[in-house]
Design an enzyme around this catalytic site. Sequence first.
Site, mmCIF file in Angstrom:
data_model
loop_
_atom_site.group_PDB
_atom_site.id
_atom_site.type_symbol
_atom_site.label_atom_id
_atom_site.label_comp_id
_atom_site.label_asym_id
_atom_site.label_seq_id
_atom_site.Cartn_x
_atom_site.Cartn_y
_atom_site.Cartn_z
ATOM 1 N N CYS A 83 -7.665 1.580 -1.921
ATOM 2 C CA CYS A 83 -6.217 1.356 -2.011
ATOM 3 C C CYS A 83 -5.448 2.669 -2.107
ATOM 4 O O CYS A 83 -4.884 3.138 -1.129
ATOM 5 C CB CYS A 83 -5.899 0.466 -3.219
ATOM 6 S SG CYS A 83 -6.452 -1.236 -3.043
ATOM 7 N N ARG A 141 -16.583 2.537 -2.185
ATOM 8 C CA ARG A 141 -15.792 2.893 -1.011
ATOM 9 C C ARG A 141 -14.859 4.066 -1.298
ATOM 10 O O ARG A 141 -14.160 4.098 -2.298
ATOM 11 C CB ARG A 141 -14.971 1.693 -0.533
ATOM 12 C CG ARG A 141 -15.796 0.607 0.136
ATOM 13 C CD ARG A 141 -14.947 -0.583 0.522
ATOM 14 N NE ARG A 141 -14.424 -1.264 -0.656
ATOM 15 C CZ ARG A 141 -13.543 -2.264 -0.596
ATOM 16 N NH1 ARG A 141 -13.084 -2.667 0.584
ATOM 17 N NH2 ARG A 141 -13.122 -2.856 -1.699
#
Length: 430
Positions: A263, A334
């Site tokens: 994000c 990630r």
Amino acid sequence: MINALRQKEKKIAVIGLGYIGLPVALAFAQQFRVVGFDSNPDRVAMLQRAEDPSRELPADAFIGADILFTADPNELKQAHFFVVAVPTPVDEYKVPNLRPLIRASEVIGVALKPGDYVVYESTVYPGCTEDDCLPILEFCSGLTVGRDFKLGYSPERINPGDKTRTLADILKVVAGNDEEATQTIADVYGAIIREGIYKAPSIQVAEAAKVIENVQRDLNISLMNELAIIFDKMGIDTQEVIKAASTKWNFIPFTPGLVGGHCIGVDPYYLLHKSRQLGYEPQVINSGRRVNDSMPDYIATKLVQMLLQRAKNPSETKVLVMGLTFKENIADIRNSKVADLVRELMAYSINVHIIDPYASPNEVAREYGLSLLDKPADQYDAVVVAVGHDEYKELDADYFKSLMKNAPILLDLKGLYRTNKDDEISYWQL
């Protein structure tokens, strides 16, 4: 639509069953009939055994769920309300990678029927849903939005690892291609969201709202990272500065650190991409990204300087890095900036060992080409605590001294041990 879903005459399909899609699919499956689709058959097999590959949800979250997990796109033809929750990463050049989103649109387009709804949750730049995804839906289906089917956007707001603010407890923003679509989408999500629904006036507004949520956080953290660099040069404790500044009611206590994940470390590049297409080069957003992306190099350089000050040749040293996930108490690796830090240390020929109680060794090897140890060794020259996992918070100076040899160095990137320092350990924090 909502009545047909409630009576289970129609089904919802969720495409992409990762950190975002799976909680959404299971929440819908407590109220409606759901098809959970993921292109990864191994992931689907785990879900069929009530196992969350992301290790976020317990087995009892699957109890009572009226859901079919499948990797067969033909199963999507029985659905009428499609929710897209696939990843939206960037490539090695920090350019948005829309391939997962395009592929999902193609799969849905084949299954799309008159009267259906398609709602995107994946984070994108403003205009992506209507400019990039919609033409694919129309081409693959032969249908026209507005006349034959409805389009919407509802940005995901799930916070991985947060057991307090779960999906149902976070206000949901929704938007549709017209008022009817917006209201229907609000009704469907309203069945699973306790906190309420906010109806945005357009799809682009909803897209933009999502992306600036993380741009704002990215910029705030970049400011703190830059301040931490300045205060370190001045010999001032950054955490004490933040603590003192927080006594004023309107000061927001962001803290410095590595900014990774799917994000905050990615979404700003989507807005940068769109802005550049429009001929404007953003200054502030770019600056924040540069600062945050430079932190692994800054920390690695700091450690090398500390090693040299203690007459330790970096190429002859061994360093333990504790934590590799992008944030505490989750398995998500990630866009981990800890991996970047490890590579920076290895570039100095430092022998780096890595441990993490949450990360999957197979995923780490596949994603970064790095190896995780089951447990630390000993005789380290330095230890870097990079992630604030709960398991690390109770460790004390004796533990770290047991891992290290003469002139030990502890880099505490999360400030976990700042109030419990030891004179025998050279301590540094952001």
